[in-house]
Design a protein around this motif. Structure first.
Motif, PDB file in Angstrom:
ATOM      1  N   LEU A 125       2.727  16.607  -3.699  1.00 32.73           N
ATOM      2  CA  LEU A 125       2.639  15.280  -3.095  1.00 32.73           C
ATOM      3  C   LEU A 125       1.192  14.791  -3.054  1.00 32.73           C
ATOM      4  O   LEU A 125       0.914  13.627  -3.356  1.00 32.73           O
ATOM      5  CB  LEU A 125       3.226  15.317  -1.684  1.00 32.73           C
ATOM      6  CG  LEU A 125       4.716  15.665  -1.575  1.00 32.73           C
ATOM      7  CD1 LEU A 125       5.120  15.800  -0.116  1.00 32.73           C
ATOM      8  CD2 LEU A 125       5.570  14.597  -2.271  1.00 32.73           C
ATOM      9  N   VAL A 126       0.300  15.689  -2.668  1.00 27.54           N
ATOM     10  CA  VAL A 126      -1.122  15.325  -2.621  1.00 27.54           C
ATOM     11  C   VAL A 126      -1.621  14.941  -4.009  1.00 27.54           C
ATOM     12  O   VAL A 126      -2.338  13.947  -4.180  1.00 27.54           O
ATOM     13  CB  VAL A 126      -1.946  16.493  -2.048  1.00 27.54           C
ATOM     14  CG1 VAL A 126      -3.444  16.247  -2.232  1.00 27.54           C
ATOM     15  CG2 VAL A 126      -1.632  16.694  -0.573  1.00 27.54           C
ATOM     16  N   ASP A 128       0.128  13.764  -6.493  1.00 27.12           N
ATOM     17  CA  ASP A 128       0.711  12.486  -6.898  1.00 27.12           C
ATOM     18  C   ASP A 128      -0.065  11.308  -6.300  1.00 27.12           C
ATOM     19  O   ASP A 128      -0.376  10.339  -6.999  1.00 27.12           O
ATOM     20  CB  ASP A 128       2.179  12.413  -6.461  1.00 27.12           C
ATOM     21  CG  ASP A 128       3.079  13.280  -7.319  1.00 27.12           C
ATOM     22  OD1 ASP A 128       2.639  13.673  -8.421  1.00 27.12           O
ATOM     23  OD2 ASP A 128       4.206  13.574  -6.888  1.00 27.12           O
ATOM     24  N   VAL A 129      -0.378  11.401  -5.004  1.00 28.55           N
ATOM     25  CA  VAL A 129      -1.136  10.314  -4.360  1.00 28.55           C
ATOM     26  C   VAL A 129      -2.512  10.195  -4.988  1.00 28.55           C
ATOM     27  O   VAL A 129      -3.006   9.087  -5.261  1.00 28.55           O
ATOM     28  CB  VAL A 129      -1.255  10.580  -2.838  1.00 28.55           C
ATOM     29  CG1 VAL A 129      -2.161   9.542  -2.196  1.00 28.55           C
ATOM     30  CG2 VAL A 129       0.121  10.556  -2.200  1.00 28.55           C
ATOM     31  N   ASN A 132      -2.209   8.732  -8.561  1.00 33.56           N
ATOM     32  CA  ASN A 132      -1.826   7.324  -8.530  1.00 33.56           C
ATOM     33  C   ASN A 132      -2.971   6.424  -8.087  1.00 33.56           C
ATOM     34  O   ASN A 132      -2.971   5.217  -8.382  1.00 33.56           O
ATOM     35  CB  ASN A 132      -0.628   7.135  -7.590  1.00 33.56           C
ATOM     36  CG  ASN A 132       0.649   7.724  -8.151  1.00 33.56           C
ATOM     37  OD1 ASN A 132       0.789   7.882  -9.371  1.00 33.56           O
ATOM     38  ND2 ASN A 132       1.587   8.077  -7.279  1.00 33.56           N
ATOM     39  N   SER A 133      -3.946   7.000  -7.402  1.00 33.37           N
ATOM     40  CA  SER A 133      -5.133   6.217  -7.008  1.00 33.37           C
ATOM     41  C   SER A 133      -6.184   6.194  -8.099  1.00 33.37           C
ATOM     42  O   SER A 133      -7.303   5.739  -7.867  1.00 33.37           O
ATOM     43  CB  SER A 133      -5.742   6.806  -5.736  1.00 33.37           C
ATOM     44  OG  SER A 133      -6.391   8.042  -6.003  1.00 33.37           O
ATOM     45  N   TYR A 137      -9.186   8.326  -4.450  1.00 30.67           N
ATOM     46  CA  TYR A 137      -9.000   8.575  -3.029  1.00 30.67           C
ATOM     47  C   TYR A 137      -9.613   9.918  -2.622  1.00 30.67           C
ATOM     48  O   TYR A 137      -9.443  10.930  -3.312  1.00 30.67           O
ATOM     49  CB  TYR A 137      -7.518   8.595  -2.669  1.00 30.67           C
ATOM     50  CG  TYR A 137      -6.860   7.228  -2.620  1.00 30.67           C
ATOM     51  CD1 TYR A 137      -7.599   6.073  -2.880  1.00 30.67           C
ATOM     52  CD2 TYR A 137      -5.509   7.107  -2.306  1.00 30.67           C
ATOM     53  CE1 TYR A 137      -6.995   4.835  -2.843  1.00 30.67           C
ATOM     54  CE2 TYR A 137      -4.899   5.860  -2.263  1.00 30.67           C
ATOM     55  CZ  TYR A 137      -5.650   4.721  -2.537  1.00 30.67           C
ATOM     56  OH  TYR A 137      -5.051   3.491  -2.495  1.00 30.67           O
ATOM     57  N   ARG A 141      -8.071   9.317   2.782  1.00 27.68           N
ATOM     58  CA  ARG A 141      -7.183   8.260   2.281  1.00 27.68           C
ATOM     59  C   ARG A 141      -5.856   8.866   1.815  1.00 27.68           C
ATOM     60  O   ARG A 141      -4.786   8.280   2.036  1.00 27.68           O
ATOM     61  CB  ARG A 141      -7.861   7.516   1.133  1.00 27.68           C
ATOM     62  CG  ARG A 141      -7.106   6.299   0.644  1.00 27.68           C
ATOM     63  CD  ARG A 141      -7.097   5.196   1.691  1.00 27.68           C
ATOM     64  NE  ARG A 141      -6.341   4.052   1.225  1.00 27.68           N
ATOM     65  CZ  ARG A 141      -6.863   3.047   0.516  1.00 27.68           C
ATOM     66  NH1 ARG A 141      -8.161   3.057   0.225  1.00 27.68           N
ATOM     67  NH2 ARG A 141      -6.123   2.035   0.132  1.00 27.68           N
ATOM     68  N   VAL A 142      -5.913  10.047   1.189  1.00 27.22           N
ATOM     69  CA  VAL A 142      -4.677  10.722   0.776  1.00 27.22           C
ATOM     70  C   VAL A 142      -3.844  11.087   1.997  1.00 27.22           C
ATOM     71  O   VAL A 142      -2.617  10.927   2.018  1.00 27.22           O
ATOM     72  CB  VAL A 142      -5.006  11.980  -0.053  1.00 27.22           C
ATOM     73  CG1 VAL A 142      -3.748  12.802  -0.316  1.00 27.22           C
ATOM     74  CG2 VAL A 142      -5.665  11.594  -1.372  1.00 27.22           C
ATOM     75  N   GLU A 145      -2.072   8.047   3.331  1.00 30.08           N
ATOM     76  CA  GLU A 145      -0.931   7.674   2.493  1.00 30.08           C
ATOM     77  C   GLU A 145       0.257   8.585   2.786  1.00 30.08           C
ATOM     78  O   GLU A 145       1.412   8.126   2.851  1.00 30.08           O
ATOM     79  CB  GLU A 145      -1.325   7.760   1.017  1.00 30.08           C
ATOM     80  CG  GLU A 145      -2.344   6.721   0.565  1.00 30.08           C
ATOM     81  CD  GLU A 145      -1.758   5.328   0.525  1.00 30.08           C
ATOM     82  OE1 GLU A 145      -0.528   5.202   0.300  1.00 30.08           O
ATOM     83  OE2 GLU A 145      -2.514   4.362   0.726  1.00 30.08           O
ATOM     84  N   LEU A 146       0.016   9.879   2.964  1.00 30.48           N
ATOM     85  CA  LEU A 146       1.101  10.804   3.273  1.00 30.48           C
ATOM     86  C   LEU A 146       1.690  10.506   4.650  1.00 30.48           C
ATOM     87  O   LEU A 146       2.919  10.552   4.843  1.00 30.48           O
ATOM     88  CB  LEU A 146       0.588  12.247   3.213  1.00 30.48           C
ATOM     89  CG  LEU A 146       0.170  12.759   1.830  1.00 30.48           C
ATOM     90  CD1 LEU A 146      -0.425  14.157   1.944  1.00 30.48           C
ATOM     91  CD2 LEU A 146       1.337  12.760   0.862  1.00 30.48           C
ATOM     92  N   ALA A 149       3.914   7.657   4.636  1.00 31.87           N
ATOM     93  CA  ALA A 149       5.190   7.974   3.989  1.00 31.87           C
ATOM     94  C   ALA A 149       6.066   8.882   4.848  1.00 31.87           C
ATOM     95  O   ALA A 149       7.134   9.316   4.402  1.00 31.87           O
ATOM     96  CB  ALA A 149       4.925   8.631   2.636  1.00 31.87           C
TER      97      ALA A 149
END
Length: 248
Positions: A125-126, A128-129, A132-133, A137, A141-142, A145-146, A149
């Motif tokens: 998950l980390v 992916d974030v 995608n940035s 990030y 910031r990550v 975002e988590l 979500a």
């Protein structure tokens, strides 16, 4: 020469006693050479092991941005010890001091590697974030975002994961300031054609702007030079490098 100083050889000839090889000296020299060769072999092997450790450290952590091959984590040190031990056929415990790893830490990390990684799902998950940035990030910031979500995790854990796996944001370089914006008007004809010389005074003058930094700020000098002798005809000083400064 006394008769007992001569010895009979196979062909019947006699030679002095001092021509007989010194067998004890030869044996001693042989043993010395063997010992020196063995010492060189040990040094070569030690150097090969040291080189393998350095290469292994670079392969493990040096390829990822933000990793420090000179100071790997205990997990990376454990992986390194296992790889070098298998590659050179030497006990792993002989390498622990070389990489600065305690024996208890080595076996603790070895046991931990056998267990399932509890951060495997979170790492995906980390990652992916972060990807995608566009790799911009940081961990805060990550983490935000988590959290947005609905994923409950501490910021420190996200930071450790990103640091361990080299997920370091790409830093944009500050663009160097430049006041030049190109030619604002059409450039005048090139009458001089880079021939900065005149046969008589007051036949060819040239000018330019020069910037100086002083405690009060920046000032600009615009001199007019006579190409006959290179002496200044006049000059002006101002705080803005514009046409008005040169025209004055």
């Amino acid at each position: 020469m006394r008769p007992d100083d001569l010895r009979e050889e196979d062909d019947g000839a006699a030679r002095p006693d001092h021509d007989v090889p010194d067998l004890e000296g030869l044996v001693a020299e042989r043993d010395r050479v063997r010992a020196e060769v063995e010492r060189l072999r040990r040094e070569k092997r030690e150097a090969e092991i040291e080189l393998s450790i350095l290469k292994g450290a670079l392969d493990l952590v040096g390829k990822e941005r933000g990793a420090d091959p000179d100071n790997p984590a205990n997990r990376e040190k454990t992986i390194l010890v296992k790889a070098v031990s298998a590659g050179h056929g030497i006990p792993a415990e002989r390498l622990l001091a070389r990489v600065g790893l305690a024996r208890s830490t080595y076996y603790h990390q070895s046991d931990a590697m056998k267990r399932p990684d509890r951060d495997e799902g979170l790492l995906a998950l980390v990652r992916d974030v972060f990807e995608n940035s566009l790799r911009r990030y940081g961990y805060r910031r990550v983490w935000l975002e988590l959290r947005n979500a609905g994923i409950v995790v501490s910021a420190k854990r996200v930071m450790r994961l990103m640091t361990r796996h080299g997920l370091v944001p790409l830093l944009k370089r500050a663009r160097r300031y430049s006041s030049y914006k190109g030619e604002l008007t059409k450039a005048p004809d090139n009458l001089v054609n880079r021939v900065f010389h005149a046969e008589e005074p007051n036949r060819l003058w040239v000018t330019d702007l020069t910037e100086f930094s002083i405690p009060a700020g920046k000032v600009y000098l615009s001199p007019v030079i006579d190409c006959y002798d290179g002496m200044p005809v006049a000059w002006t000083i101002g705080t803005s490098p514009n046409a008005e400064l040169a025209n004055r």
